[in-house]
Motif scaffolding. Structure first.
Motif, PDB file in Angstrom:
ATOM      1  N   ASN A 108       0.785  -1.246   0.000  1.00  0.00           N
ATOM      2  CA  ASN A 108       0.000   0.000   0.000  1.00  0.00           C
ATOM      3  C   ASN A 108       0.808   1.283   0.000  1.00  0.00           C
ATOM      4  N   SER A 109       2.129   1.189   0.100  1.00  0.00           N
ATOM      5  CA  SER A 109       2.925   2.413   0.239  1.00  0.00           C
ATOM      6  C   SER A 109       4.369   2.104  -0.123  1.00  0.00           C
ATOM      7  N   GLY A 110       5.161   3.176  -0.189  1.00  0.00           N
ATOM      8  CA  GLY A 110       6.571   2.996  -0.475  1.00  0.00           C
ATOM      9  C   GLY A 110       7.276   2.236   0.640  1.00  0.00           C
ATOM     10  N   THR A 111       7.020   2.649   1.854  1.00  0.00           N
ATOM     11  CA  THR A 111       7.750   2.027   2.965  1.00  0.00           C
ATOM     12  C   THR A 111       7.438   0.543   3.078  1.00  0.00           C
ATOM     13  N   GLU A 112       6.217   0.155   2.756  1.00  0.00           N
ATOM     14  CA  GLU A 112       5.882  -1.277   2.793  1.00  0.00           C
ATOM     15  C   GLU A 112       6.584  -2.042   1.677  1.00  0.00           C
ATOM     16  N   SER A 145      20.599   8.615   2.544  1.00  0.00           N
ATOM     17  CA  SER A 145      19.471   7.895   1.942  1.00  0.00           C
ATOM     18  C   SER A 145      18.159   8.169   2.675  1.00  0.00           C
ATOM     19  N   PHE A 146      17.059   7.891   1.991  1.00  0.00           N
ATOM     20  CA  PHE A 146      15.732   7.904   2.624  1.00  0.00           C
ATOM     21  C   PHE A 146      14.918   6.749   2.055  1.00  0.00           C
ATOM     22  N   HIS A 147      14.378   5.897   2.964  1.00  0.00           N
ATOM     23  CA  HIS A 147      13.607   4.755   2.478  1.00  0.00           C
ATOM     24  C   HIS A 147      12.227   4.633   3.120  1.00  0.00           C
ATOM     25  N   GLY A 148      11.848   5.587   3.976  1.00  0.00           N
ATOM     26  CA  GLY A 148      10.500   5.519   4.545  1.00  0.00           C
ATOM     27  C   GLY A 148      10.517   5.543   6.061  1.00  0.00           C
ATOM     28  N   ARG A 149       9.334   5.327   6.660  1.00  0.00           N
ATOM     29  CA  ARG A 149       9.134   5.626   8.084  1.00  0.00           C
ATOM     30  C   ARG A 149       8.906   4.408   8.970  1.00  0.00           C
ATOM     31  N   LEU A 197      20.214   1.013  -2.409  1.00  0.00           N
ATOM     32  CA  LEU A 197      20.440   2.401  -2.834  1.00  0.00           C
ATOM     33  C   LEU A 197      19.287   2.957  -3.642  1.00  0.00           C
ATOM     34  N   GLU A 198      19.189   4.285  -3.619  1.00  0.00           N
ATOM     35  CA  GLU A 198      18.298   5.006  -4.528  1.00  0.00           C
ATOM     36  C   GLU A 198      19.176   5.418  -5.718  1.00  0.00           C
ATOM     37  N   PRO A 199      18.846   5.031  -6.953  1.00  0.00           N
ATOM     38  CA  PRO A 199      19.674   5.462  -8.090  1.00  0.00           C
ATOM     39  C   PRO A 199      19.773   6.990  -8.172  1.00  0.00           C
ATOM     40  N   GLY A 202      16.289  11.019  -3.441  1.00  0.00           N
ATOM     41  CA  GLY A 202      15.211  12.001  -3.519  1.00  0.00           C
ATOM     42  C   GLY A 202      15.225  12.973  -2.357  1.00  0.00           C
ATOM     43  N   GLU A 203      14.807  12.489  -1.169  1.00  0.00           N
ATOM     44  CA  GLU A 203      14.776  13.357   0.016  1.00  0.00           C
ATOM     45  C   GLU A 203      16.176  13.893   0.316  1.00  0.00           C
ATOM     46  N   GLY A 204      17.183  13.125  -0.078  1.00  0.00           N
ATOM     47  CA  GLY A 204      18.579  13.519   0.164  1.00  0.00           C
ATOM     48  C   GLY A 204      19.040  14.662  -0.726  1.00  0.00           C
ATOM     49  N   ALA A 230      17.347  -1.585  -5.639  1.00  0.00           N
ATOM     50  CA  ALA A 230      17.191  -0.183  -6.056  1.00  0.00           C
ATOM     51  C   ALA A 230      15.839   0.347  -5.581  1.00  0.00           C
ATOM     52  N   ASP A 231      15.878   1.371  -4.751  1.00  0.00           N
ATOM     53  CA  ASP A 231      14.648   2.031  -4.306  1.00  0.00           C
ATOM     54  C   ASP A 231      14.268   3.066  -5.361  1.00  0.00           C
ATOM     55  N   GLU A 232      13.203   2.780  -6.102  1.00  0.00           N
ATOM     56  CA  GLU A 232      12.744   3.674  -7.178  1.00  0.00           C
ATOM     57  C   GLU A 232      11.389   4.273  -6.818  1.00  0.00           C
ATOM     58  N   ILE A 233      11.134   4.371  -5.522  1.00  0.00           N
ATOM     59  CA  ILE A 233       9.829   4.868  -5.083  1.00  0.00           C
ATOM     60  C   ILE A 233       9.614   6.307  -5.547  1.00  0.00           C
ATOM     61  N   GLN A 234      10.677   7.099  -5.552  1.00  0.00           N
ATOM     62  CA  GLN A 234      10.559   8.481  -6.035  1.00  0.00           C
ATOM     63  C   GLN A 234      10.996   8.599  -7.506  1.00  0.00           C
ATOM     64  N   SER A 235      12.008   7.843  -7.899  1.00  0.00           N
ATOM     65  CA  SER A 235      12.590   8.026  -9.237  1.00  0.00           C
ATOM     66  C   SER A 235      11.943   7.149 -10.305  1.00  0.00           C
ATOM     67  N   ALA A 259       6.155   3.007  -5.833  1.00  0.00           N
ATOM     68  CA  ALA A 259       4.901   3.358  -5.136  1.00  0.00           C
ATOM     69  C   ALA A 259       4.357   4.650  -5.741  1.00  0.00           C
ATOM     70  N   LYS A 260       4.744   5.764  -5.167  1.00  0.00           N
ATOM     71  CA  LYS A 260       4.168   7.094  -5.404  1.00  0.00           C
ATOM     72  C   LYS A 260       3.174   7.232  -6.572  1.00  0.00           C
ATOM     73  N   PRO A 261       3.625   7.273  -7.861  1.00  0.00           N
ATOM     74  CA  PRO A 261       2.639   7.562  -8.914  1.00  0.00           C
ATOM     75  C   PRO A 261       1.865   6.329  -9.389  1.00  0.00           C
TER      76      PRO A 261
HETATM   77  C1  LIG Z   1      13.092   6.894  -2.157  1.00  0.00           C
HETATM   78  C2  LIG Z   1      11.923   6.716  -1.233  1.00  0.00           C
HETATM   79  N1  LIG Z   1      11.753   5.549  -0.603  1.00  0.00           N
HETATM   80  C3  LIG Z   1      10.716   5.350   0.219  1.00  0.00           C
HETATM   81  C4  LIG Z   1       9.776   6.323   0.466  1.00  0.00           C
HETATM   82  C5  LIG Z   1       8.628   6.077   1.390  1.00  0.00           C
HETATM   83  O1  LIG Z   1       7.421   6.017   0.679  1.00  0.00           O
HETATM   84  P1  LIG Z   1       6.032   6.194   1.434  1.00  0.00           P
HETATM   85  O2  LIG Z   1       5.973   7.572   1.981  1.00  0.00           O
HETATM   86  O3  LIG Z   1       4.986   5.911   0.377  1.00  0.00           O
HETATM   87  O4  LIG Z   1       5.996   5.154   2.521  1.00  0.00           O
HETATM   88  C6  LIG Z   1       9.925   7.572  -0.150  1.00  0.00           C
HETATM   89  C7  LIG Z   1       8.979   8.658   0.128  1.00  0.00           C
HETATM   90  O5  LIG Z   1       9.250   9.822  -0.079  1.00  0.00           O
HETATM   91  C8  LIG Z   1      11.029   7.775  -1.029  1.00  0.00           C
HETATM   92  O6  LIG Z   1      11.211   8.946  -1.650  1.00  0.00           O
END
Ligand SMILES: Cc1ncc(COP(=O)(O)O)c(C=O)c1O
Length: 423
Positions: A108-112, A145-149, A197-199, A202-204, A230-235, A259-261
């Motif tokens: 349901n989300s990026g972090t999941e 890096s940023f991967h969620g909460r 890694l995020e290729p 994003g938040e970084g 590869a975390d492509e949740i934003q990219s 996730a996102k879009p």
């Molecule tokens: C690269 C990356 N990974 C993970 C997440 C977390 O996604 P979500 O907020 O949908 O849980 C984000 C959210 O900004 C993100 O940019």
């Protein structure tokens, strides 16, 4: 609806006592949207270059999304993952073809999606150990890096402000300096089960990983059987002009997350992996009540088909290139812009101080243009894919005027200081 909760001030006051204060919201109440514009309670239109933090790729009130929601909502919204519906296979067919990976897990989300990636990486390493291979359980993540909460995600996220209040985070994570191949080599060993890694971070601050670093990560993981994730949740999903940012590098990961879009604003995430990695999971090991429901899948299929049928990826490449060039031209006029970077419609202009970035953001908002600030000094642009040159032009002109005014005011102040000092 409660009549006392209609105006912004009423809602603000109620939220202040009723909600967890997780966000410092901007004082705006949006009630509608169309194309690249949001509409507030007074009917004022805002040009949205953030698109709900990289979510509304097709903008607002897109007919393809409206029709998919309308059609599917009259049929079936939720069944749980205990039964079949046609949407998951149909969507997985598209995502596997787009990513070059073999299997999907929907959530349901990026972090999941990220949690699923971490869990399957550990399970896969366990499977290899059971086959007699020497491989440990350690994750190598990247600084900034940023991967969620959620817990796995914050444990692999570098910034202290996201991790430390919740300490202790999960053990078995080590951070490598961003784009430092020597540090990566020094920290890599057979103890590592995956490099994460995020290729493009994003938040970084919209920081693309270097080709050398990604190549080294791929070669090192291949040498031991560890995974490249590869975390492509934003990219991902077209934001950089290709379906996945790793495709710009010609390097294929073992796992990616999106996730996102994906579902046009409805919550939906996916973890995609190779056939080999998928062998580590069997029924009952992982799951979700809501993930991959019929409504979210139907909308995601419509979003992907719309992006394909309107050749939006090549539009993202051309309008993104136009935007980046315009930002670079702005940089040549304003010394306070110290860097312009990104790919497609994942762009950044880094300013020389957090205060200036804050001031530019506030003044853009006063001119009814929405962007956001990340990593303190970085103006981040994640607009809808349907952005047109006139939207870029008006934004560039606004930033140009704002910086010129701020620079003139600062110039006057320093002249006054010199004059006073001379007295
Ligand atoms: C690269 C990356 N990974 C993970 C997440 C977390 O996604 P979500 O907020 O949908 O849980 C984000 C959210 O900004 C993100 O940019």
């Amino acid at each position: 609806m409660n009549d006392q909760l209609k105006a912004l001030e009423q809602i603000k006051a109620a939220e202040a006592t009723l909600l967890l204060p997780t966000y410092e919201r901007n004082p705006l109440l949006f009630v509608g949207g169309e194309s690249v514009y949001l509409t507030d309670e007074h009917g004022d239109k805002y040009l949205d270059l953030l698109s709900g933090i990289g979510v509304n790729a097709l903008g607002y009130a897109h007919p393809a999304i409206e029709q998919a929601i309308a059609a599917q909502s009259t049929k079936l919204i939720h069944t749980s993952n205990l039964f079949f519906h046609p949407g998951q296979a149909e969507l997985a067919l598209r995502l596997t073809e787009m990513s070059g990976l073999d299997r999907a897990f929907f959530c349901n989300s990026g972090t999941e999606a990220w949690e699923a990636a971490l869990k399957i990486a550990r399970a896969y390493a366990g499977m290899l150990r059971a086959e007699g291979k020497q491989i440990g359980t350690k994750f190598l993540a990247i600084e900034n890096s940023f991967h969620g909460r959620t817990f796995g995600s914050v444990s692999t996220t570098h910034k202290a402000k996201y991790r430390e209040p919740f300490a202790p985070t999960l053990p078995g994570v080590e951070f490598v300096r961003f784009n430092d191949v020597d540090d990566l080599r020094a920290k890599f060993s057979s103890e590592v089960c995956a490099i994460l890694l995020e290729p493009i971070q994003g938040e970084g601050g919209i920081r693309p990983v270097s080709s050398e670093f990604l190549r080294a990560a791929r070669d090192l993981t291949h040498s031991t059987g560890a995974l490249l994730i590869a975390d492509e949740i934003q990219s991902g999903l077209g934001r950089t002009g290709k379906w996945f940012a790793y495709q710009h590098y010609g390097i294929q990961p073992d796992i990616t997350t999106v996730a996102k879009p994906l579902a046009g604003g409805l919550p939906l995430g996916a973890m995609l992996c190779t056939e080999a990695v998928s062998q580590a999971i069997h029924a009952g090991m992982h799951g979700t009540t809501f993930g991959g429901g019929p409504l979210a899948c139907a909308v995601a299929i419509a979003v992907i088909d719309e992006i394909k049928s309107t050749s939006l990826l090549s539009h993202v490449t051309s309008i993104g290139g136009y935007f980046q060039q315009a930002l670079s031209a702005l940089q040549s006029r304003h010394r306070s812009i110290i860097d312009v970077r990104g790919k497609g419609l994942m762009l950044a202009a880094q300013l020389d101080s957090p205060e200036l970035a804050k001031a530019v953001l506030a003044q853009l908002l006063a001119r009814k243009i929405i962007i956001n600030r990340t990593d303190e000094t970085v103006l981040r642009f994640l607009p809808p894919f349907i952005l047109q040159t006139e939207h870029v032009d008006s934004t560039i002109q606004a930033i140009d005027e704002i910086l010129t005014e701020i620079e003139a005011a600062a110039g006057q102040q320093s002249q006054q200081a010199v004059a006073q000092g001379g007295r």
